[in-house]
Design a protein around this motif. Structure first.
Motif, PDB file in Angstrom:
ATOM      1  N   TYR A   1       0.850  -1.184   0.000  1.00 45.23           N
ATOM      2  CA  TYR A   1       0.000   0.000   0.000  1.00 45.23           C
ATOM      3  C   TYR A   1       0.891   1.241   0.000  1.00 45.23           C
ATOM      4  CZ  TYR A   1      -3.322  -3.515   1.663  1.00 45.23           C
ATOM      5  OH  TYR A   1      -4.078  -4.643   1.798  1.00 45.23           O
ATOM      6  N   PHE A   2       0.544   2.205  -0.855  1.00 47.12           N
ATOM      7  CA  PHE A   2       1.367   3.407  -0.960  1.00 47.12           C
ATOM      8  C   PHE A   2       0.545   4.649  -0.625  1.00 47.12           C
ATOM      9  CE2 PHE A   2       3.469   6.952  -2.948  1.00 47.12           C
ATOM     10  CZ  PHE A   2       4.814   6.708  -2.691  1.00 47.12           C
ATOM     11  N   PHE A   3       1.104   5.493   0.252  1.00 41.55           N
ATOM     12  CA  PHE A   3       0.496   6.767   0.609  1.00 41.55           C
ATOM     13  C   PHE A   3       1.399   7.882   0.090  1.00 41.55           C
ATOM     14  CE2 PHE A   3      -1.310   3.729   3.419  1.00 41.55           C
ATOM     15  CZ  PHE A   3      -2.563   4.203   3.781  1.00 41.55           C
ATOM     16  N   VAL A   4       0.843   8.790  -0.680  1.00 37.47           N
ATOM     17  CA  VAL A   4       1.676   9.850  -1.233  1.00 37.47           C
ATOM     18  C   VAL A   4       2.133  10.787  -0.121  1.00 37.47           C
ATOM     19  CG1 VAL A   4       0.490   9.745  -3.448  1.00 37.47           C
ATOM     20  CG2 VAL A   4      -0.236  11.431  -1.759  1.00 37.47           C
ATOM     21  N   GLY A   5       3.358  11.309  -0.274  1.00 36.22           N
ATOM     22  CA  GLY A   5       3.876  12.303   0.641  1.00 36.22           C
ATOM     23  C   GLY A   5       3.878  13.673  -0.003  1.00 36.22           C
ATOM     24  N   ASN A   6       4.481  14.631   0.661  1.00 34.80           N
ATOM     25  CA  ASN A   6       4.525  15.979   0.106  1.00 34.80           C
ATOM     26  C   ASN A   6       5.525  16.110  -1.030  1.00 34.80           C
ATOM     27  OD1 ASN A   6       6.071  15.572   2.648  1.00 34.80           O
ATOM     28  ND2 ASN A   6       7.036  17.508   2.083  1.00 34.80           N
ATOM     29  N   HIS A   7       6.442  15.137  -1.196  1.00 35.55           N
ATOM     30  CA  HIS A   7       7.386  15.185  -2.307  1.00 35.55           C
ATOM     31  C   HIS A   7       6.938  14.350  -3.505  1.00 35.55           C
ATOM     32  CE1 HIS A   7      11.003  17.347  -0.702  1.00 35.55           C
ATOM     33  NE2 HIS A   7      10.288  17.199   0.399  1.00 35.55           N
ATOM     34  N   ASP A   8       5.999  13.458  -3.315  1.00 29.94           N
ATOM     35  CA  ASP A   8       5.480  12.676  -4.446  1.00 29.94           C
ATOM     36  C   ASP A   8       3.953  12.767  -4.519  1.00 29.94           C
ATOM     37  OD1 ASP A   8       5.032  11.067  -2.199  1.00 29.94           O
ATOM     38  OD2 ASP A   8       6.648   9.685  -2.713  1.00 29.94           O
ATOM     39  N   LEU A   9       3.427  13.951  -4.115  1.00 28.37           N
ATOM     40  CA  LEU A   9       1.970  14.107  -4.072  1.00 28.37           C
ATOM     41  C   LEU A   9       1.340  14.158  -5.453  1.00 28.37           C
ATOM     42  CD1 LEU A   9       1.422  17.370  -4.747  1.00 28.37           C
ATOM     43  CD2 LEU A   9       2.118  17.625  -2.382  1.00 28.37           C
ATOM     44  N   TRP A  10       2.166  14.316  -6.520  1.00 32.53           N
ATOM     45  CA  TRP A  10       1.621  14.350  -7.869  1.00 32.53           C
ATOM     46  C   TRP A  10       1.584  12.955  -8.498  1.00 32.53           C
ATOM     47  CZ3 TRP A  10       4.327  19.403  -9.910  1.00 32.53           C
ATOM     48  CH2 TRP A  10       3.565  20.495  -9.509  1.00 32.53           C
ATOM     49  N   MET A  11       1.551  11.946  -7.659  1.00 30.71           N
ATOM     50  CA  MET A  11       1.415  10.580  -8.169  1.00 30.71           C
ATOM     51  C   MET A  11      -0.040  10.331  -8.544  1.00 30.71           C
ATOM     52  SD  MET A  11       2.641   7.049  -6.370  1.00 30.71           S
ATOM     53  CE  MET A  11       4.370   7.442  -6.629  1.00 30.71           C
ATOM     54  N   ASN A  12      -0.236   9.691  -9.685  1.00 25.27           N
ATOM     55  CA  ASN A  12      -1.584   9.365 -10.140  1.00 25.27           C
ATOM     56  C   ASN A  12      -1.796   7.856 -10.147  1.00 25.27           C
ATOM     57  OD1 ASN A  12      -2.566  12.025 -10.509  1.00 25.27           O
ATOM     58  ND2 ASN A  12      -1.438  12.189 -12.427  1.00 25.27           N
ATOM     59  N   ASP A  13      -1.829   7.234 -11.329  1.00 25.15           N
ATOM     60  CA  ASP A  13      -2.206   5.823 -11.390  1.00 25.15           C
ATOM     61  C   ASP A  13      -1.071   4.912 -11.863  1.00 25.15           C
ATOM     62  OD1 ASP A  13      -2.057   6.605 -14.029  1.00 25.15           O
ATOM     63  OD2 ASP A  13      -4.010   5.792 -14.609  1.00 25.15           O
ATOM     64  N   TYR A  14       0.162   5.425 -11.934  1.00 27.59           N
ATOM     65  CA  TYR A  14       1.261   4.603 -12.446  1.00 27.59           C
ATOM     66  C   TYR A  14       1.480   3.373 -11.567  1.00 27.59           C
ATOM     67  CZ  TYR A  14       5.913   3.249 -14.073  1.00 27.59           C
ATOM     68  OH  TYR A  14       6.981   2.543 -14.573  1.00 27.59           O
ATOM     69  N   PHE A  15       1.526   3.551 -10.257  1.00 25.80           N
ATOM     70  CA  PHE A  15       1.715   2.419  -9.352  1.00 25.80           C
ATOM     71  C   PHE A  15       0.556   1.435  -9.454  1.00 25.80           C
ATOM     72  CE2 PHE A  15       5.006   3.050  -5.794  1.00 25.80           C
ATOM     73  CZ  PHE A  15       5.923   3.554  -6.692  1.00 25.80           C
ATOM     74  N   GLU A  16      -0.636   1.954  -9.628  1.00 21.68           N
ATOM     75  CA  GLU A  16      -1.804   1.083  -9.676  1.00 21.68           C
ATOM     76  C   GLU A  16      -1.835   0.259 -10.956  1.00 21.68           C
ATOM     77  OE1 GLU A  16      -4.809   4.024  -9.104  1.00 21.68           O
ATOM     78  OE2 GLU A  16      -4.876   3.726  -6.935  1.00 21.68           O
ATOM     79  N   THR A  17      -1.536   0.896 -12.089  1.00 18.18           N
ATOM     80  CA  THR A  17      -1.633   0.191 -13.363  1.00 18.18           C
ATOM     81  C   THR A  17      -0.420  -0.688 -13.642  1.00 18.18           C
ATOM     82  OG1 THR A  17      -0.728   2.129 -14.511  1.00 18.18           O
ATOM     83  CG2 THR A  17      -3.115   1.957 -14.365  1.00 18.18           C
ATOM     84  N   GLU A  18       0.776  -0.241 -13.262  1.00 19.42           N
ATOM     85  CA  GLU A  18       1.991  -0.990 -13.577  1.00 19.42           C
ATOM     86  C   GLU A  18       2.378  -1.996 -12.490  1.00 19.42           C
ATOM     87  OE1 GLU A  18       3.801  -0.949 -16.374  1.00 19.42           O
ATOM     88  OE2 GLU A  18       2.328   0.409 -17.258  1.00 19.42           O
ATOM     89  N   LEU A  19       2.099  -1.668 -11.220  1.00 14.74           N
ATOM     90  CA  LEU A  19       2.558  -2.506 -10.119  1.00 14.74           C
ATOM     91  C   LEU A  19       1.425  -3.136  -9.326  1.00 14.74           C
ATOM     92  CD1 LEU A  19       5.329  -0.100  -8.716  1.00 14.74           C
ATOM     93  CD2 LEU A  19       5.589  -1.918 -10.421  1.00 14.74           C
ATOM     94  N   ASN A  20       0.189  -2.754  -9.618  1.00 16.16           N
ATOM     95  CA  ASN A  20      -0.966  -3.247  -8.866  1.00 16.16           C
ATOM     96  C   ASN A  20      -0.863  -2.870  -7.391  1.00 16.16           C
ATOM     97  OD1 ASN A  20      -3.453  -4.508  -8.549  1.00 16.16           O
ATOM     98  ND2 ASN A  20      -2.539  -6.520  -8.139  1.00 16.16           N
ATOM     99  N   ILE A  21      -0.353  -1.654  -7.132  1.00 18.04           N
ATOM    100  CA  ILE A  21      -0.212  -1.126  -5.778  1.00 18.04           C
ATOM    101  C   ILE A  21      -1.188   0.038  -5.624  1.00 18.04           C
ATOM    102  CG2 ILE A  21       1.317   0.074  -4.178  1.00 18.04           C
ATOM    103  CD1 ILE A  21       3.651  -1.445  -5.401  1.00 18.04           C
ATOM    104  N   PRO A  22      -2.158  -0.064  -4.718  1.00 16.72           N
ATOM    105  CA  PRO A  22      -3.099   1.052  -4.525  1.00 16.72           C
ATOM    106  C   PRO A  22      -2.386   2.271  -3.958  1.00 16.72           C
ATOM    107  CG  PRO A  22      -3.431  -0.626  -2.849  1.00 16.72           C
ATOM    108  CD  PRO A  22      -2.468  -1.214  -3.839  1.00 16.72           C
ATOM    109  N   VAL A  23      -2.841   3.438  -4.377  1.00 21.71           N
ATOM    110  CA  VAL A  23      -2.243   4.709  -3.965  1.00 21.71           C
ATOM    111  C   VAL A  23      -3.306   5.523  -3.228  1.00 21.71           C
ATOM    112  CG1 VAL A  23      -1.257   6.887  -4.785  1.00 21.71           C
ATOM    113  CG2 VAL A  23      -0.578   4.729  -5.848  1.00 21.71           C
TER     114      VAL A  23
END
Length: 247
Positions: free
Chosen positions: A80-102
């Motif tokens: 499970y991945f929670f965005v921080g203040n340095h990677d808050l512009w994460m969208n769906d890359y982890f979800e689509t490529e790694l199957n990791i919910p964000v």
């Protein structure tokens, strides 16, 4: 039950990719170790010192880390991945490529009857009003649309420069324990307990490893970082501990 692992604030890519590489290798070694008895792995933000997803482009690098996460997730272990203040512009890359919910905000989980409130921790609590205003600007869809018009070679380079100049790893800021009465996330946890009970509040962001009692059978945990502490959290079904990865 198996163990639940937590880590935060790796800031890979800072201050330079070359200097970041040994820390990335150490983190991959940790992932290799914990995968043998992990029920789940939680990454609580700022995995990267900067991350922005264009429509067809993501920042260059981090192949070892991303590959290891893909391997672990493909083996069936939830991440499970929670965005921080340095990677808050994460969208769906982890979800689509790694199957990791964000997740972009706190989320509740329950393990072996113990309740957890988990998140990165930025912008929570009574203080840091300047950052809260800035975060609203950065997360505004129009702001992201404007930034996306910058060529990646320009936009990513500019953002990486500003990120390193404005944070701990540059050496410009000395993070110290402020005391329970001044730690915003401690105050946030105590306020949350007024309306709902949690056994554990697990956050990153502060870069200081600490466990603080905030109520009856309730603890606030900050995971530290992978810059100077190399600490992580582990819940074995009964107790929660902070440990340091020594390898």
């Amino acid at each position: 039950m198996k163990k639940v692992y937590f880590a935060s604030d790796q800031h890979f890519g800072a201050p330079t990719p070359e200097l970041s590489l040994p820390r990335e290798q150490k983190f991959v070694a940790w992932l290799d170790e914990v995968k043998h008895d992990a029920e789940a792995i939680f990454l609580l933000g700022d995995l990267f010192d900067f991350w922005f997803e264009y429509k067809t482009v993501v920042p260059k690098g981090f192949v070892r880390v991303l590959g290891k996460l893909a391997e672990i997730r493909d083996s069936g272990i939830p991440i499970y991945f929670f965005v921080g203040n340095h990677d808050l512009w994460m969208n769906d890359y982890f979800e689509t490529e790694l199957n990791i919910p964000v997740y972009h905000d706190n989320k509740e989980f329950t393990f072996n009857g113990k309740t957890f409130l988990i998140g990165h921790g930025d912008g929570k609590g009574p203080g840091d009003k300047g950052y809260k205003r800035m975060k609203k600007v950065f997360t505004n869809p129009f702001s992201k649309w404007l930034f996306r018009w910058l060529h990646p070679d320009v936009g990513v380079s500019l953002a990486q420069y500003l990120s390193v100049k404005n944070k701990l790893i540059s050496g410009d800021e000395d993070v110290k324990f402020l005391g329970e009465e001044n730690e915003w996330l401690v105050l946030y946890a105590k306020r949350k307990l007024e309306t709902q009970h949690y056994n554990y509040f697990i956050f990153g962001h502060r870069h200081l490893p600490m466990i603080i009692e905030v109520g009856q059978d309730a603890k606030y945990v900050n995971l530290g970082d992978w810059i100077g502490y190399f600490t992580y959290g582990v819940f074995d079904g009964e107790t929660f501990e902070l440990k340091k990865f020594e390898k």
